[in-house]
Every structure is written in structure tokens, then in C-alpha cells.
Design an enzyme around this catalytic site. Sequence first.
Site, PDB file in Angstrom:
ATOM      1  N   CYS A 154      36.217  23.708  41.872  1.00 37.62           N
ATOM      2  CA  CYS A 154      35.387  23.324  40.733  1.00 37.62           C
ATOM      3  C   CYS A 154      35.980  22.117  40.006  1.00 37.62           C
ATOM      4  CB  CYS A 154      35.248  24.492  39.764  1.00 37.62           C
ATOM      5  SG  CYS A 154      34.261  24.103  38.307  1.00 37.62           S
ATOM      6  N   ASP A 190      32.920  56.173  35.990  1.00 39.31           N
ATOM      7  CA  ASP A 190      32.863  54.709  36.017  1.00 39.31           C
ATOM      8  C   ASP A 190      32.788  54.175  34.578  1.00 39.31           C
ATOM      9  OD1 ASP A 190      32.574  52.046  36.709  1.00 39.31           O
ATOM     10  OD2 ASP A 190      30.470  52.217  37.268  1.00 39.31           O
ATOM     11  N   CYS A 243      37.327  49.172  35.589  1.00 36.91           N
ATOM     12  CA  CYS A 243      37.344  47.722  35.396  1.00 36.91           C
ATOM     13  C   CYS A 243      38.550  47.296  34.581  1.00 36.91           C
ATOM     14  CB  CYS A 243      36.047  47.254  34.719  1.00 36.91           C
ATOM     15  SG  CYS A 243      35.715  48.038  33.134  1.00 36.91           S
TER      16      CYS A 243
END
Length: 458
Positions: free
Chosen positions: A82, A386, A413
Site C-alpha cells: 500500500c 464467541d 477476538c
Amino acid sequence: MARRSRSRNQAPIIPEIKFATIESLDQEGRGVAHVEGKTIFIDGALPQEKVTYQSHHIKASYEIANVVEVLKQSNQRVTPKCPHFGLCGGCKLQHLDFAAQVAAKQRLLENDLKHIGKVKPDNMLPPLFGPTWGYRHKARLSVKYVEKKQRVLVGFNEKATRFVADMNSCEVLVPEVSALIAPLQDLIVQLSIRDKLPQIELAVGENPANARESAHVIVLILRIMEALNADDERLLKHFADKHQVQIWTQTKGPDTIKPFYPLNAAPLQYSLPEFSLTYPFKPNEFTQVNPQINQVMIRRAMQLLAPKAGESIADFFCGIGNFTLPIARSGAQVLGLEGLANLVERANESAKLNQIGNAQFGVADLFKMTPEALTQLGHFDQWLVDPPRDGAFELVKSLDDSNRPQKIVYVSCNPATLARDAGVLVNEKGYILKSAGVINMFPHTAHVESIALFELAT
């Protein structure tokens, strides 16, 4: 004693440039070194590199710094793809070889399990990874009108600042969305509310068959602080037609989000072909940003859970039923619990759409779970958990002899809260950590997604 203050005319103190050898990466993707008894976190440095650095945040026990020069490069350093790398704060690890990124995340998970949870898995699972570019189907872009230059910036924030990065593309967004950044800048500068539009939230779904030529349905939610005038509406409708996108607006809170144009557009949805499932969703509702990895993640969760017909299984923090419905395909009876009522509504919609009658959903604040409330839910053979970044601490603390499932699959996460909860499960609740591994949901970032299997000790 009065504290001395620096004179207005006195020049600011500029931190000196120092030398360091990088030992590892931290959870933010920064190089870690130790210099003169202090821990130094150096942005842009990689393990085994010798660098010079300059600190911009100095505390008694640590400093945060930027690389000045890389004197000896790691053989895992690569040229970022990028052109905005280093300015944009979106992807911190593009300078690290992709395989090395995944290995670093696996080491971070292992270290957190060891040092935070005081646990070690019997087996480390092979990492899960997929496409490295163009994977991101959801994002929130900042917008800034620069009056002096009579132009608009649309993009992610600059690294470690609240300024919007000057960018015209993004390598991790879906290519069709990346191509919209420059046209959006040209559009917004023409609007009467150009300085009253601070954010664009975007969501990408699969295009229903034969709906349009594009492979995706793209929704842009414009956060507008003032009403649109007739010219604004004309410009937005022309943009939507030209670029085949849907434009929604948001005037205040999430409940003010509504479609603006076109009003008869195809809905957002994603599918799980392996389980013959389709999920409709609203653009502001939580779905995984990386649909390819989501499919692989669900496959692994099902392999670890191995649900069977006749079993009773709980899916905690179920969202719109991302795991619940695949579990239900096994024939097991599944209860999905979620804190947000709108997600439960969407989960019920998906169950009906997919003709699944053995899954039930309910609203529950799982961060306030108690042993009594957990027992009242009934006995479950297995759990799928989760949670968001805060983890599932109150839920796992509520386990006792009357409500413990035989098996728990935990999708995380945040490796730190997974490790904390793993410590409770293993050291207090009688479980064995059978396996754990990372899921590279967010390539080129320091974000670590992981999955773990716990089994009740016999």
C-alpha cells in the site's frame, strides 16, 4: 516546593536518538526492546533488527517510539504493497512477510495463555488464513473537509492521531469499495453539508443471483449532521446510480439509520455454502469483516464441536446466528443467546429463511450471568462461546457442577481475555485446554482472532 514551568520562549526538549536490538513484537505490532532498564515499544521495527529510534511517549518504566533508521534488516521485512503505509493507521504489519505475521500472532496467543492464564494447550492447531488483500467487507471511514484546500479527505485515521489520512485507495478493502474513495471525495466536496459529514460506514454483501452485474451489494451509510437539500439529494442519487451502490443516512443514533436511495435495492446477505445457509443483515449489524475466513472458522468450530443429533448445545454471544445455524444443521437442539435484540431478530429471520426449526434465540446480558441464571437455562452437552473483546468472564465464572457442559469451543477476538477465561476454566472449573490456534481474520494488522477447545476432565 513550587513546580518549575518551562518558559514560553524555551525550545521544546527533543528526545535523543538511541540504538536498540528488537527482541519481539507486542500485541500492537510494535517491536519490543530493552534499553537502560526500560521497555521500549518501537513502531515500524521487527524482531532481530538493529535500529535507531526516537521516543515520543516517555514513562518511568517504558517508552513508545518510532523507528528512525533500520541499521540491520530482518530477512522477514518486505516492501509494503500500500502506498499509504506508514501514514494510514489501518495496517501496521504490511512490512512483515505474511507467513511471519501469522507466526507472530500464534506466538502471541501462546504467550498470553502461558503468562495470563497459566495454561498450555495439549495441541496447537495449524493457523487459519485466507486472502491477504481485498478481504475487508465492513469498515468505518472518517471524512474531513479541509477548507483551506477546498477538498475532502475520506479514509482511515493517520497512525496514532485523529487526523484523516490523505489516501485514494485501500488494499485491504474490497476492490470495488477501494475504487470509491476518490469519487467519494469528489462527491462530498460538492455537497452543502460537506463539513457536516464526519463518517461513512460501509458494508458489502453477496449479490443475489441475476440482480445486477456486480458481484457485491455495497451500502454506504453517511453520518449527516444537517439535512440534505435538493441539490445534495440529486448528487447522491446520481452517485449511487453511477457506481451501483446503495446510500443510507444516519442523523443521530443507530436507530436513525435508514435507506435513502434506491429504496427497492437488493438486501445485504452472506452465505455459508457448506451448510446451505443464507444470512440477511442490515449494514450496521455485526458480521465478520472477512467472509472467506468466516467460512473456514466455522468449519473448524464444527470440527472441534462435532455436534450430533439429539444433543443440547448453547451458543453464547450468538449474534445473528453465525455459528448457531450450522450447529443446528447437525440435528442438535441449539439455544442462541445474545445481548442485542436487533441481532436476535435477525437470527430468527435467518432461521425461518433457512427452514431451521431446531434453533431458538433469546436476548440475555451475558456480562451479568450468575450461576443461578445459568442453571435455569437447563443442561447443555456443549457450548460455543464467541464473545466481544471483553471476553466471557462472568459466564465461565458461573459454571458449577450443576451446569457444566462436556465440551466448550471458545472463539475469541482478544487473546488476553481468552487467556484470562482459559485460566478460570482450567484452574478453577475442571477443564482441560485440548487445543488452541489463531485465525488470521485481519491480515496485515496486529489483531489476533483465535479458537480454543476445552473438555471437562474425567
